[in-house]
Design an enzyme around this catalytic site. Structure first.
Site, PDB file in Angstrom:
ATOM      1  N   HIS A  44     -20.064  37.185  32.599  1.00 47.69           N
ATOM      2  CA  HIS A  44     -19.696  38.513  32.571  1.00 47.69           C
ATOM      3  C   HIS A  44     -19.307  38.849  31.083  1.00 47.69           C
ATOM      4  O   HIS A  44     -18.934  37.871  30.392  1.00 47.69           O
ATOM      5  CB  HIS A  44     -18.407  38.728  33.401  1.00 47.69           C
ATOM      6  CG  HIS A  44     -17.362  37.845  33.389  1.00 47.69           C
ATOM      7  ND1 HIS A  44     -17.297  36.741  33.814  1.00 47.69           N
ATOM      8  CD2 HIS A  44     -16.119  37.988  32.745  1.00 47.69           C
ATOM      9  CE1 HIS A  44     -16.333  35.900  33.550  1.00 47.69           C
ATOM     10  NE2 HIS A  44     -15.485  36.833  32.725  1.00 47.69           N
ATOM     11  N   LEU A  45     -19.359  40.009  30.684  1.00 50.29           N
ATOM     12  CA  LEU A  45     -19.186  40.516  29.346  1.00 50.29           C
ATOM     13  C   LEU A  45     -17.869  41.481  29.400  1.00 50.29           C
ATOM     14  O   LEU A  45     -17.563  42.210  30.174  1.00 50.29           O
ATOM     15  CB  LEU A  45     -20.178  41.767  28.961  1.00 50.29           C
ATOM     16  CG  LEU A  45     -20.116  42.246  27.670  1.00 50.29           C
ATOM     17  CD1 LEU A  45     -20.045  41.408  26.552  1.00 50.29           C
ATOM     18  CD2 LEU A  45     -21.015  43.235  27.676  1.00 50.29           C
TER      19      LEU A  45
END
Length: 167
Positions: free
Chosen positions: A123-124
């Site tokens: 995830h960013l």
């Protein structure tokens, strides 16, 4: 030593349900629950979604994750990577419109050793930053003061994204 009483923070640190106490992946279970307001999912795309971080570094701290459960960006196809970055652009536009930060930190923590809380699902992170948002509280007291409630940020950010998408 002085105490800083912040009982409202219990909302952030008390598990909301049995799932929160389990080892299940939030990036799989939260979108599958189809309760976006409760899970603070502000936007859903075809391949990725955007949700607020339950333990934010700053107001507006959000994460973008693919629906596909993979530990690394190296395992994502080009279309998913493209959507991930398109959502990052949308998030930056929405956060700039809503909160007028002076800058952002964007990052992907791959692996536990790199600080990933959910290392098996990439995830960013997008963290809005303001001049002077770093102060003595985290250093001296190990306390981060978040001035706005997560539910308010969710509502405002979701509205801003909808406005940007339809303008």
């Amino acid at each position: 030593m002085e105490n800083l009483w912040a009982p409202w923070r219990m909302t952030y640190i008390t598990p909301k349900d049995e799932l929160a106490k389990s080892d299940e992946c939030i990036f799989c279970s939260k979108p599958a629950a189809h309760d976006d307001a409760r899970n603070h999912i502000v936007y859903r795309g075809e391949r990725c979604f955007m949700m607020l971080n339950l333990y934010p570094y700053n107001n507006g701290h959000l994460m973008i994750a693919p629906y596909r459960h993979v530990p690394s960006i190296t395992e994502l196809e080009a279309e998913t990577l493209g959507e991930l970055m398109a959502q990052a652009q949308l998030a930056l536009r929405a956060l700039r419109t809503l909160m007028t930060p002076n800058g952002f930190n964007l990052g992907i923590n791959e692996g536990k050793v790199a600080g990933a809380g959910f290392a098996e699902h990439m995830h960013l992170h997008i963290v809005p930053r303001w001049l002077g948002d770093t102060n003595f509280m985290p250093v001296i007291a190990e306390v981060k003061v978040i001035p706005e409630h997560l539910d308010n940020v969710y509502r405002q950010l979701k509205e801003t994204i909808e406005t940007l998408l339809h303008s």
